[in-house]
Write a protein that holds these residues in place. Structure first.
Motif, PDB file in Angstrom:
ATOM      1  N   GLY A  11      38.413  32.109  40.685  1.00 41.24           N
ATOM      2  CA  GLY A  11      39.251  33.081  41.377  1.00 41.24           C
ATOM      3  C   GLY A  11      39.086  34.491  40.846  1.00 41.24           C
ATOM      4  O   GLY A  11      39.008  35.456  41.610  1.00 41.24           O
ATOM      5  N   ALA A  12      38.999  34.623  39.536  1.00 38.93           N
ATOM      6  CA  ALA A  12      38.791  35.953  38.952  1.00 38.93           C
ATOM      7  C   ALA A  12      37.440  36.511  39.377  1.00 38.93           C
ATOM      8  O   ALA A  12      37.289  37.724  39.568  1.00 38.93           O
ATOM      9  N   ALA A  13      36.456  35.628  39.559  1.00 41.44           N
ATOM     10  CA  ALA A  13      35.100  36.040  39.925  1.00 41.44           C
ATOM     11  C   ALA A  13      34.964  36.423  41.395  1.00 41.44           C
ATOM     12  O   ALA A  13      33.976  37.060  41.772  1.00 41.44           O
ATOM     13  N   VAL A  14      35.938  36.057  42.217  1.00 40.08           N
ATOM     14  CA  VAL A  14      35.846  36.363  43.664  1.00 40.08           C
ATOM     15  C   VAL A  14      37.104  37.019  44.225  1.00 40.08           C
ATOM     16  O   VAL A  14      37.186  37.240  45.428  1.00 40.08           O
ATOM     17  N   HIS A  15      38.074  37.331  43.406  1.00 45.03           N
ATOM     18  CA  HIS A  15      39.372  37.761  43.920  1.00 45.03           C
ATOM     19  C   HIS A  15      39.297  38.948  44.871  1.00 45.03           C
ATOM     20  O   HIS A  15      40.099  39.062  45.779  1.00 45.03           O
ATOM     21  N   ASP A  16      38.348  39.838  44.704  1.00 41.26           N
ATOM     22  CA  ASP A  16      38.211  41.017  45.579  1.00 41.26           C
ATOM     23  C   ASP A  16      37.023  40.921  46.525  1.00 41.26           C
ATOM     24  O   ASP A  16      36.579  41.931  47.071  1.00 41.26           O
ATOM     25  N   ILE A  17      36.522  39.740  46.785  1.00 36.50           N
ATOM     26  CA  ILE A  17      35.327  39.580  47.601  1.00 36.50           C
ATOM     27  C   ILE A  17      35.508  40.121  49.022  1.00 36.50           C
ATOM     28  O   ILE A  17      34.544  40.529  49.665  1.00 36.50           O
ATOM     29  N   GLY A  18      36.739  40.181  49.482  1.00 31.57           N
ATOM     30  CA  GLY A  18      37.013  40.749  50.802  1.00 31.57           C
ATOM     31  C   GLY A  18      36.656  42.222  50.912  1.00 31.57           C
ATOM     32  O   GLY A  18      36.561  42.768  52.016  1.00 31.57           O
ATOM     33  N   LEU A  68      47.602  34.013  36.575  1.00 30.25           N
ATOM     34  CA  LEU A  68      46.599  34.338  35.555  1.00 30.25           C
ATOM     35  C   LEU A  68      45.520  35.264  36.120  1.00 30.25           C
ATOM     36  O   LEU A  68      45.078  36.194  35.443  1.00 30.25           O
ATOM     37  N   ILE A  69      45.115  35.034  37.357  1.00 31.13           N
ATOM     38  CA  ILE A  69      44.130  35.914  37.997  1.00 31.13           C
ATOM     39  C   ILE A  69      44.730  37.309  38.172  1.00 31.13           C
ATOM     40  O   ILE A  69      44.078  38.319  37.869  1.00 31.13           O
ATOM     41  N   ALA A  70      45.959  37.367  38.640  1.00 29.54           N
ATOM     42  CA  ALA A  70      46.627  38.663  38.824  1.00 29.54           C
ATOM     43  C   ALA A  70      46.744  39.397  37.491  1.00 29.54           C
ATOM     44  O   ALA A  70      46.500  40.606  37.413  1.00 29.54           O
TER      45      ALA A  70
END
Length: 187
Positions: free
Chosen positions: A66-73, A126-128
């Motif tokens: 999730g941390a690796a793709v959280h902003d993929i949008g 945790l990602i946030a």
């Protein structure tokens, strides 16, 4: 893959992204700045989950993905690479689903900024948190939600443990910010 994207994915001392995240970024021709940001947040998530192991129940692999793709949008909303906006969150969720990711993994792109939702997962908190502390930004309300999950009967001890860990992570923020800034927004 462009030379600049390759550099963002491999240069420096940050932890490498999971292979699935790299594959998504390559196919989508992600801007180098986005890849650099995702690496910085992923590196912090890696260290954060190491620091909380055994103190809190969570799916480490999900946090790291999730941390690796959280902003993929942001590949669909590139204006949000250098300005505010939340259109990338549902776009990232849809994009990951389109690319065959299971819903729990796709949710990380949608929910990383929605940490006040009543059904928020520990992994999303945790990602946030990694997405804030990578640049040394402290968000007390977000930290309190995690402390509540850490605390058990001793909230003060949980606060102290988390505070020490976050301060250690924040100490390296200048280097992560410099790493991200070294990579261009455009290809």
């Amino acid at each position: 893959m462009s030379r600049r994207l390759t550099a963002a994915l491999t240069d420096g001392d940050l932890a490498p992204l999971p292979a699935a995240a790299v594959a998504h970024l390559e196919v989508l021709h992600a801007p180098p700045r986005l890849a650099a940001h995702l690496r910085a947040v992923h590196d912090v998530a890696h260290r954060l989950t190491d620091g909380l192991a055994g103190q809190l129940a969570f799916d480490r692999e999900l946090v790291l993905f999730g941390a690796a793709v959280h902003d993929i949008g942001k590949v669909r909303h590139p204006q949000e690479l250098s300005g505010p906006g939340h259109a990338h969150e549902p776009a990232g969720y849809a994009l990951l689903l389109e690319r065959g990711e299971p819903e729990p993994r796709a949710r990380t792109a949608r929910d990383h900024a929605s940490w006040t939702r009543p059904d928020i997962r520990t992994e999303d908190l945790l990602i946030a948190l990694a997405d804030k502390i990578w640049k040394a930004k402290r968000v007390p309300d977000l930290e309190d939600l995690l402390i509540d999950r850490l605390a058990g009967a001793d909230r003060w001890s949980a606060f102290l443990r988390l505070d020490d860990l976050l301060q250690d992570l924040a100490d390296d923020a200048d280097a992560r910010l410099a790493f991200q800034s070294a990579h261009p927004i455009a290809h």
